[in-house]
Design an enzyme around this catalytic site. Structure first.
Site, mmCIF file in Angstrom:
data_model
loop_
_atom_site.group_PDB
_atom_site.id
_atom_site.type_symbol
_atom_site.label_atom_id
_atom_site.label_comp_id
_atom_site.label_asym_id
_atom_site.label_seq_id
_atom_site.Cartn_x
_atom_site.Cartn_y
_atom_site.Cartn_z
ATOM 1 C CG HIS A 59 -1.641 1.210 1.562
ATOM 2 N ND1 HIS A 59 -3.016 1.277 1.542
ATOM 3 C CD2 HIS A 59 -1.215 2.443 1.939
ATOM 4 C CE1 HIS A 59 -3.390 2.501 1.870
ATOM 5 N NE2 HIS A 59 -2.316 3.226 2.127
ATOM 6 C CD GLU A 60 2.103 3.533 3.752
ATOM 7 O OE1 GLU A 60 2.474 4.640 3.324
ATOM 8 O OE2 GLU A 60 1.013 3.367 4.332
ATOM 9 C CG HIS A 63 0.544 6.255 -0.564
ATOM 10 N ND1 HIS A 63 -0.602 6.837 -1.053
ATOM 11 C CD2 HIS A 63 0.186 5.619 0.578
ATOM 12 C CE1 HIS A 63 -1.612 6.552 -0.230
ATOM 13 N NE2 HIS A 63 -1.162 5.803 0.764
HETATM 14 ZN ZN LIG Z 1 -2.148 5.223 2.506
#
Ligand SMILES: [Zn+2]
Length: 367
Positions: A59-60, A63
């Protein structure tokens, strides 16, 4: 993040684990042991936590890779008990780009959930039954039959949780970006961070009002509350610094001390002025004096405390003087002052001293 353990790098981005991450492993091992789980069950439980945090890491990275498309690097990614934290070197100022960076994190979990959903759809493996059976074991008994259904459920939960518009969580960042279309970024951040803090208080209230919720709710609430406040301050400061030059802020009325004078002569300026430091002048000729350095208020106070009778201003003058022009960006001056510990700079225009700029003044300006 000094209390972190380095795991390695993914595509040039350092990946760290905060030491407190191991506390949750211990916490779940303890809970499992209390509920009479066998060693094999405990291994499955820890394995599940590790796979879950791999999803958080992905998830990170979502980004980070989105930010990279806009030329913004990532300092590092740290895994904490409450989730992951990608320290981006900045945020795109364009609302649409900020939205993409915010959305690409949860989007990774959407993809994972979709793949797992596809798996259950195409294969005869059951999804609901293993989860229902799990309820009877307080959710701790992870095994081969409920491992993937649980992973799917948690990825959906991650997506939903991140959609809550609690700035600076992902949903809150999308909200800020949306608000920043009709209004300026500072105002948008102010509103988004207020909403974030209301949610934060709500999370903590839910924990106390409805027993049975995870204590992580308190941690997340506290984290959001503090992070929302500090992020707003940062945005406000950046905006104030970015649009201004030295001329907008400098003092045209300032104190000058002559190097021959006694320390006591500066007492009045010390108590009455708001300056962080004073320029010191020296005699060039009978008619002319020149700025030769500065004394900081702190240095002056320290010298007065020693009570040496023969001390004069010249003895405590700092000669590292940085002359600047009034058209320099305030942001650059502020960075240099903080980096090199310079409290004051004289402002010159065409060889004439027209003012001073000092640290307190910039602080007042950006407060
Ligand atoms: Zn996030």
């Amino acid at each position: 993040m000094t209390q972190s353990i380095k795991l390695g790098k993914i595509s040039g981005i350092p990946i760290n684990v905060h030491w407190s991450f191991f506390l949750i492993i211990l916490y779940f091992l303890y809970e499992g042991w209390q509920n009479n789980l066998s060693p094999i069950d405990l291994i499955w439980l820890v394995g599940f936590i590790l796979v879950l945090f791999s999803c958080v890491l992905l998830h990170e990275l979502g980004h980070s890779f989105a930010a990279r498309r806009y030329g913004i690097g990532t300092e590092d990614i740290t895994l904490l008990p409450i989730g992951g934290l990608a320290r981006l070197q900045g945020m795109p100022k364009k609302p649409t780009q900020e939205m993409v960076v915010a959305i690409m994190g949860p989007m990774v979990n959407v993809v994972i959930a979709a793949l797992l959903g596809l798996f259950f759809w195409l294969t005869p493996y059951g999804f609901i039954e293993p989860l229902n059976a799990m309820d009877e074991t307080k959710g701790l008994l992870v095994n081969p039959s409920n491992f993937l259904p649980l992973l799917l459920l948690i990825n959906i939960t991650l997506v939903l949780f991140n959609c809550i518009p609690a700035f600076p969580m992902d949903g809150g960042r999308v909200l800020r970006a949306l608000l920043a279309i009709p209004m300026n970024r500072v105002k948008a951040t102010r509103i988004a961070s207020l909403i974030g803090q209301i949610f934060a208080v709500g999370f903590i209230a839910v924990y106390f009002l409805y027993p049975g919720h995870s204590p992580f709710l308190i941690l997340i609430g506290l984290f959001i509350f503090v992070a929302a406040g500090s992020e707003y301050k940062m945005v406000k400061r950046e905006a104030a610094l970015e649009g201004s030059t030295v001329r907008d802020v400098m003092r045209t009325q300032f104190t000058e001390l002559s190097e021959e004078s006694a320390l006591e002569d500066a007492m009045e300026s010390l108590t009455n002025s708001k300056e962080a430091a004073f320029l010191v002048t020296g005699r060039v000729s009978d008619y002319e004096r020149n700025v030769i350095g500065f004394v900081s208020k702190r240095g002056l106070k320290r010298a007065l405390k020693t009570k040496q009778p023969d001390l004069i201003i010249r003895n405590i003058t700092n000669k590292n003087l940085y002359r600047i022009s009034p058209d320099i960006q305030l942001k650059k001056v502020y960075e240099d002052m903080t980096r090199y510990g310079i409290p004051i700079m004289p402002v010159y225009e065409e060889e004439a001293l027209i003012g001073t700029i000092d640290y307190y003044q910039i602080h007042d300006f950006i407060k």
